[in-house]
Design a protein around this motif. Sequence first.
Motif, mmCIF file in Angstrom:
data_model
loop_
_atom_site.group_PDB
_atom_site.id
_atom_site.type_symbol
_atom_site.label_atom_id
_atom_site.label_comp_id
_atom_site.label_asym_id
_atom_site.label_seq_id
_atom_site.Cartn_x
_atom_site.Cartn_y
_atom_site.Cartn_z
ATOM 1 N N GLU A 24 0.842 -1.204 0.000
ATOM 2 C CA GLU A 24 0.000 0.000 0.000
ATOM 3 C C GLU A 24 0.876 1.254 0.000
ATOM 4 O OE1 GLU A 24 -3.368 2.256 2.777
ATOM 5 O OE2 GLU A 24 -2.632 0.260 3.349
ATOM 6 N N ALA A 25 1.910 1.252 0.818
ATOM 7 C CA ALA A 25 2.824 2.401 0.862
ATOM 8 C C ALA A 25 3.543 2.565 -0.467
ATOM 9 C CB ALA A 25 3.827 2.226 1.996
ATOM 10 N N LEU A 26 3.943 1.446 -1.082
ATOM 11 C CA LEU A 26 4.629 1.497 -2.374
ATOM 12 C C LEU A 26 3.749 2.128 -3.439
ATOM 13 C CD1 LEU A 26 6.963 0.732 -4.271
ATOM 14 C CD2 LEU A 26 5.991 -1.576 -4.401
ATOM 15 N N ASP A 27 2.476 1.809 -3.410
ATOM 16 C CA ASP A 27 1.548 2.370 -4.397
ATOM 17 C C ASP A 27 1.350 3.878 -4.216
ATOM 18 O OD1 ASP A 27 1.208 -0.124 -5.525
ATOM 19 O OD2 ASP A 27 -0.623 -0.584 -4.390
ATOM 20 N N LEU A 28 1.621 4.371 -3.004
ATOM 21 C CA LEU A 28 1.382 5.787 -2.701
ATOM 22 C C LEU A 28 2.642 6.634 -2.754
ATOM 23 C CD1 LEU A 28 -0.999 5.361 0.392
ATOM 24 C CD2 LEU A 28 -1.676 6.083 -1.907
ATOM 25 N N ALA A 29 3.816 6.027 -2.613
ATOM 26 C CA ALA A 29 5.060 6.790 -2.491
ATOM 27 C C ALA A 29 5.320 7.615 -3.746
ATOM 28 C CB ALA A 29 6.223 5.856 -2.216
ATOM 29 N N GLY A 30 5.875 8.818 -3.549
ATOM 30 C CA GLY A 30 6.023 9.748 -4.653
ATOM 31 C C GLY A 30 7.379 9.775 -5.317
ATOM 32 N N GLU B 206 11.246 8.003 -6.341
ATOM 33 C CA GLU B 206 11.838 6.708 -6.654
ATOM 34 C C GLU B 206 12.658 6.146 -5.493
ATOM 35 O OE1 GLU B 206 12.622 3.202 -8.077
ATOM 36 O OE2 GLU B 206 11.128 4.600 -8.900
ATOM 37 N N PRO B 207 13.454 6.934 -4.751
ATOM 38 C CA PRO B 207 14.172 6.356 -3.606
ATOM 39 C C PRO B 207 13.230 5.754 -2.560
ATOM 40 C CG PRO B 207 15.170 8.433 -4.218
ATOM 41 C CD PRO B 207 13.910 8.320 -5.023
ATOM 42 N N GLU B 208 12.088 6.391 -2.321
ATOM 43 C CA GLU B 208 11.133 5.825 -1.374
ATOM 44 C C GLU B 208 10.538 4.533 -1.908
ATOM 45 O OE1 GLU B 208 9.260 9.740 0.817
ATOM 46 O OE2 GLU B 208 8.811 9.434 -1.296
ATOM 47 N N ARG C 288 10.282 -1.430 -1.947
ATOM 48 C CA ARG C 288 10.438 -2.689 -2.676
ATOM 49 C C ARG C 288 11.442 -3.595 -1.947
ATOM 50 N NH1 ARG C 288 9.815 0.630 -7.429
ATOM 51 N NH2 ARG C 288 12.067 0.956 -7.612
ATOM 52 N N ARG C 289 12.521 -2.987 -1.412
ATOM 53 C CA ARG C 289 13.484 -3.792 -0.648
ATOM 54 C C ARG C 289 12.835 -4.372 0.600
ATOM 55 N NH1 ARG C 289 16.916 0.558 -2.145
ATOM 56 N NH2 ARG C 289 16.712 1.538 -0.091
ATOM 57 N N ARG C 290 11.987 -3.602 1.251
ATOM 58 C CA ARG C 290 11.273 -4.109 2.425
ATOM 59 C C ARG C 290 10.406 -5.312 2.056
ATOM 60 N NH1 ARG C 290 13.419 -2.548 7.239
ATOM 61 N NH2 ARG C 290 12.932 -0.424 7.836
ATOM 62 N N LEU C 291 9.713 -5.180 0.948
ATOM 63 C CA LEU C 291 8.879 -6.296 0.498
ATOM 64 C C LEU C 291 9.724 -7.524 0.193
ATOM 65 C CD1 LEU C 291 6.232 -4.547 -1.759
ATOM 66 C CD2 LEU C 291 5.726 -6.164 0.062
ATOM 67 N N ASP D 144 5.940 -10.843 -10.161
ATOM 68 C CA ASP D 144 5.512 -10.328 -8.862
ATOM 69 C C ASP D 144 5.410 -8.811 -8.902
ATOM 70 O OD1 ASP D 144 4.895 -10.093 -6.222
ATOM 71 O OD2 ASP D 144 6.528 -11.354 -5.500
ATOM 72 N N ARG D 145 4.359 -8.229 -8.293
ATOM 73 C CA ARG D 145 4.149 -6.785 -8.308
ATOM 74 C C ARG D 145 5.317 -6.038 -7.686
ATOM 75 N NH1 ARG D 145 -1.009 -4.437 -5.874
ATOM 76 N NH2 ARG D 145 -0.199 -2.601 -6.942
ATOM 77 N N ALA D 146 5.906 -6.608 -6.651
ATOM 78 C CA ALA D 146 6.980 -5.913 -5.953
ATOM 79 C C ALA D 146 8.237 -5.813 -6.793
ATOM 80 C CB ALA D 146 7.303 -6.625 -4.642
#
Length: 433
Positions: free
Chosen positions: A398-404, A406-408, A413-416, A426-428
């Motif tokens: 959810e956070a990935l879809d909202l982040a503005g 590229e570093p975020e 993605r690394r967290r996932l 895979d979406r991630a």
Amino acid sequence: MPVASARQSPAHASVESVFREERGRLLASLVHHFGDLDLAEDVASEAVEAALAHWPAEGVPARPGAWLLTTARRKAVDRLRRDQAYAARLAVLQVEADRAAPAPPPADADGDLPDERLQLFFTCAHPALVAEDRTALTLRCLAGLTTPEVARALLVPAATMAQRIVRAKKKIRQARIPFRVPGADELPERLPGVLQVLYSIFTEGYAASSGPQLQRIDLAEEAIRLARILHRLMPAAREVHGLLGLMLLIHARHEARTGPDGELVLLEDQDRSRWDHTMIKEGCRLAVSALTGGPPGPYGVQAAIAALHDEAADLATTDWPQVVALYDVLLALAPSPVVELNRAVAVAMRDGPQAGLALLDGLAGEPRLRGHHPYPAARGDLLHRLGRLPEAAAAYQEALDLAGTEPERAHLRRRLHTIEPPGPGDRADKPST
């Protein structure tokens, strides 16, 4: 307005340097004298053109700022003589301005520029203007950015920004907004608007809303420069101390916030030797002065929180009980869901992830946190620490879809990937749009 490149000649470089440094003072003095922002900008530009024509042959004057002011005033008078209708309209505006505040002693070519920038701060941040126009006008008039530069700073098309600035000037003119510093009875109500404009500029520099980079250092440093001006103009205003201190304490970490390739580095992983400790000392002094001599204000409290982070040897030894206590004070002064979010993270550091997660879950229905990616990112981190991996993965996505930026997105993605290595399709494994 653009000025010539410093590579052309020393005189051109002097004009550019003077104009960048003195533009706000020059414009403020002209607006105070003539009562019209458009006229002031026009004759300021003409004065710079005159400097480019005269200084290479005659040399740079001893007081270049005063030379520009005198030249601009003469050009304004010449223009008004040619346009009697325009002069009549300006006369009305000037009478109103004179009634609102006494005029300062006049300056001549041998004196320094009068400093009416404080009046310009309050005019640009007038509550009659919408928030986006206040920020744009402050960058245009006080920071000296061109309209295309303001557009780039605020991530909007240049044509849109031009319309926004024209709209703001038209509002000032039509609403007869006085060019003055508010009286003592108005100041407590009006100053927070000025501070909010500066903090909004800084926030976009500290954490860009979108784009390839996490930070926009030039924008953050411009906000700090403007805050320093305001601090010099209002040395007794404790919340101005607080805002400047807060900016310095946060900006002191900027070198360590990204890695060699621009990747995000979390506070817990930052090399604190790369922090600017001179800036931290100054920020701490300002935080102390902001909290001394009366009830605390929101910026002073935030500066105190930032100081606790900056003075700690590492994340584990941060005084989390004191951080939570300061967030309690901040919530009483300026309640907001973002403050509650930050407090919940501090509670998690003090009392454990379950305590923090309970507070975050209590904010689940808060509409102002929808679309705010730090909220699901914080939930993901706490769920991850609790071993609730499927829920953590959902929160990170959810956070990935909202982040503005590229570093975020790369960080999320690394967290996932730490939860479940990505497979084909895979979406991630795909850049977020």
